[in-house]
Design a protein around this motif. Sequence first.
Motif, PDB file in Angstrom:
ATOM      1  N   CYS A  29      -7.114   6.194   1.410  1.00  0.00           N
ATOM      2  CA  CYS A  29      -5.871   5.666   1.994  1.00  0.00           C
ATOM      3  C   CYS A  29      -4.823   5.418   0.925  1.00  0.00           C
ATOM      4  CB  CYS A  29      -6.147   4.364   2.741  1.00  0.00           C
ATOM      5  SG  CYS A  29      -7.276   4.512   4.126  1.00  0.00           S
ATOM      6  N   VAL A  30      -5.278   5.117  -0.296  1.00  0.00           N
ATOM      7  CA  VAL A  30      -4.365   4.820  -1.394  1.00  0.00           C
ATOM      8  C   VAL A  30      -4.046   6.075  -2.192  1.00  0.00           C
ATOM      9  CG1 VAL A  30      -4.066   3.503  -3.522  1.00  0.00           C
ATOM     10  CG2 VAL A  30      -5.192   2.455  -1.547  1.00  0.00           C
TER      11      VAL A  30
ATOM     12  N   LEU B 153      -6.500  -1.652   4.460  1.00  0.00           N
ATOM     13  CA  LEU B 153      -6.117  -0.383   3.842  1.00  0.00           C
ATOM     14  C   LEU B 153      -5.572   0.595   4.893  1.00  0.00           C
ATOM     15  CD1 LEU B 153      -9.107   0.096   1.362  1.00  0.00           C
ATOM     16  CD2 LEU B 153      -6.720  -0.357   0.752  1.00  0.00           C
TER      17      LEU B 153
ATOM     18  N   VAL C 266      -1.743   1.497   6.082  1.00  0.00           N
ATOM     19  CA  VAL C 266      -0.856   2.495   5.491  1.00  0.00           C
ATOM     20  C   VAL C 266      -0.507   3.589   6.492  1.00  0.00           C
ATOM     21  CG1 VAL C 266      -2.678   4.006   4.608  1.00  0.00           C
ATOM     22  CG2 VAL C 266      -0.490   3.880   3.406  1.00  0.00           C
TER      23      VAL C 266
ATOM     24  N   CYS D 134     -11.562   3.084  12.093  1.00  0.00           N
ATOM     25  CA  CYS D 134     -11.914   1.822  11.441  1.00  0.00           C
ATOM     26  C   CYS D 134     -11.947   0.676  12.452  1.00  0.00           C
ATOM     27  CB  CYS D 134     -10.932   1.495  10.322  1.00  0.00           C
ATOM     28  SG  CYS D 134      -9.229   1.230  10.884  1.00  0.00           S
TER      29      CYS D 134
ATOM     30  N   ARG E  87     -12.701   4.883   2.033  1.00  0.00           N
ATOM     31  CA  ARG E  87     -11.501   4.099   2.349  1.00  0.00           C
ATOM     32  C   ARG E  87     -10.412   4.191   1.298  1.00  0.00           C
ATOM     33  NH1 ARG E  87     -14.230  -1.937   1.719  1.00  0.00           N
ATOM     34  NH2 ARG E  87     -14.849  -1.759  -0.483  1.00  0.00           N
ATOM     35  N   TRP E  88     -10.762   4.391   0.021  1.00  0.00           N
ATOM     36  CA  TRP E  88      -9.740   4.418  -1.021  1.00  0.00           C
ATOM     37  C   TRP E  88      -8.891   5.674  -0.962  1.00  0.00           C
ATOM     38  CZ3 TRP E  88      -8.419   0.042  -2.764  1.00  0.00           C
ATOM     39  CH2 TRP E  88      -9.369  -0.992  -2.863  1.00  0.00           C
TER      40      TRP E  88
ATOM     41  N   PRO F 192      -2.965   9.323   1.147  1.00  0.00           N
ATOM     42  CA  PRO F 192      -2.804   8.776   2.506  1.00  0.00           C
ATOM     43  C   PRO F 192      -2.572   9.832   3.571  1.00  0.00           C
ATOM     44  CG  PRO F 192      -0.887   8.298   1.150  1.00  0.00           C
ATOM     45  CD  PRO F 192      -1.934   8.820   0.226  1.00  0.00           C
TER      46      PRO F 192
ATOM     47  N   ILE G 245       0.827  -1.195   0.000  1.00  0.00           N
ATOM     48  CA  ILE G 245       0.000   0.000   0.000  1.00  0.00           C
ATOM     49  C   ILE G 245       0.865   1.249   0.000  1.00  0.00           C
ATOM     50  CG2 ILE G 245      -1.710   1.321   1.308  1.00  0.00           C
ATOM     51  CD1 ILE G 245      -2.818  -1.095  -0.102  1.00  0.00           C
TER      52      ILE G 245
ATOM     53  N   LEU H 226     -11.094  -5.617   4.517  1.00  0.00           N
ATOM     54  CA  LEU H 226     -10.400  -4.786   3.533  1.00  0.00           C
ATOM     55  C   LEU H 226     -10.161  -3.381   4.078  1.00  0.00           C
ATOM     56  CD1 LEU H 226      -9.245  -4.221   0.746  1.00  0.00           C
ATOM     57  CD2 LEU H 226     -11.581  -3.748  -0.059  1.00  0.00           C
ATOM     58  N   ASP H 227     -11.142  -2.856   4.788  1.00  0.00           N
ATOM     59  CA  ASP H 227     -10.999  -1.519   5.354  1.00  0.00           C
ATOM     60  C   ASP H 227      -9.802  -1.448   6.294  1.00  0.00           C
ATOM     61  OD1 ASP H 227     -13.251  -0.677   3.994  1.00  0.00           O
ATOM     62  OD2 ASP H 227     -14.594  -1.089   5.663  1.00  0.00           O
TER      63      ASP H 227
END
Length: 300
Positions: A80-81, A281, A284, A94, A77-78, A84, A27, A277-278
Amino acid sequence: SSRICHTALVSQAGDLHGRSSAFAALIHGIAHGMRVAQNMPQFTPLQSDADVEFGEDGLLSLEERIFETKDPFHSSRWRCVTHPGRAQATLGPCAKLEIDIIQAKSLLSWSPSTSSFQHPSNPYINGYVDDRKVFHTLVGTSASPTWNHHETVELLCQTSMIRLMVMDAGEAGHLIGFVEFCVGDLAWNYELEGWLELRFSSKLEGRSVDRYAKHCARRDEDEKGTDYHMREEAGPPAQATRYLRAGTEVAKDKVQHNAGEILVKLTLKRMDDCSCLDTALALVFDQPDPKRFPATSDLV
């Protein structure tokens, strides 16, 4: 025996870091390629020494003052990618840690008012997440109090450090002892119950991650060499051994190598709307830089 040490905490979830570190690195690699030039800076909590050492209310960090309202983690959540740095400042929790502080036993501390070691009569506990105070218990009435205090601590960073500090209300909030552990060493949805060793205030020096690593390697009560034996008449010692008083004499056959123990229950859970998945992620996110406590013989 129901006694546990930090090594037990690690053994219950020892494979967590092994599974998560590779994914976290992945990540980090993805995020590095997608990070925008205007990536937000990382802020550190604004706290005074008194807030942490003596149990006053913790101060909000600058990022918390700016982003008082957090976005739900699952729906964003995305971030994070893609962003970040901004995600850590703007996303809600989370995970949550259920903490039950049940009781304590054999509490012992240095009393500044009497210049001697004694069993406190009015202990209470302050709870910290990454050096920021988040809760406190009621004041007990003996050296072996029963609190039955329940607390839910919401978390974003899964490598956060938790510190429980036992204070003495009868000594103006003087520190009796403390214990620390890393959230990342707890298994998901597993209730861990046991006695945690309290470290003397003289051990509260340096960074939390370093103190925790040393405590995982060896409990303070195992420090039984002559190099650790100091009489209390010498004043607040730097070593973690205290001779208990028997009347007016020091009883050498009754040596206590820690500040006591507390019985706790710990359960790490995902937030109700968050998935595996959360939380993957969220790996990171780095733990905020730990506060570095100065070396001292005792906190008074």
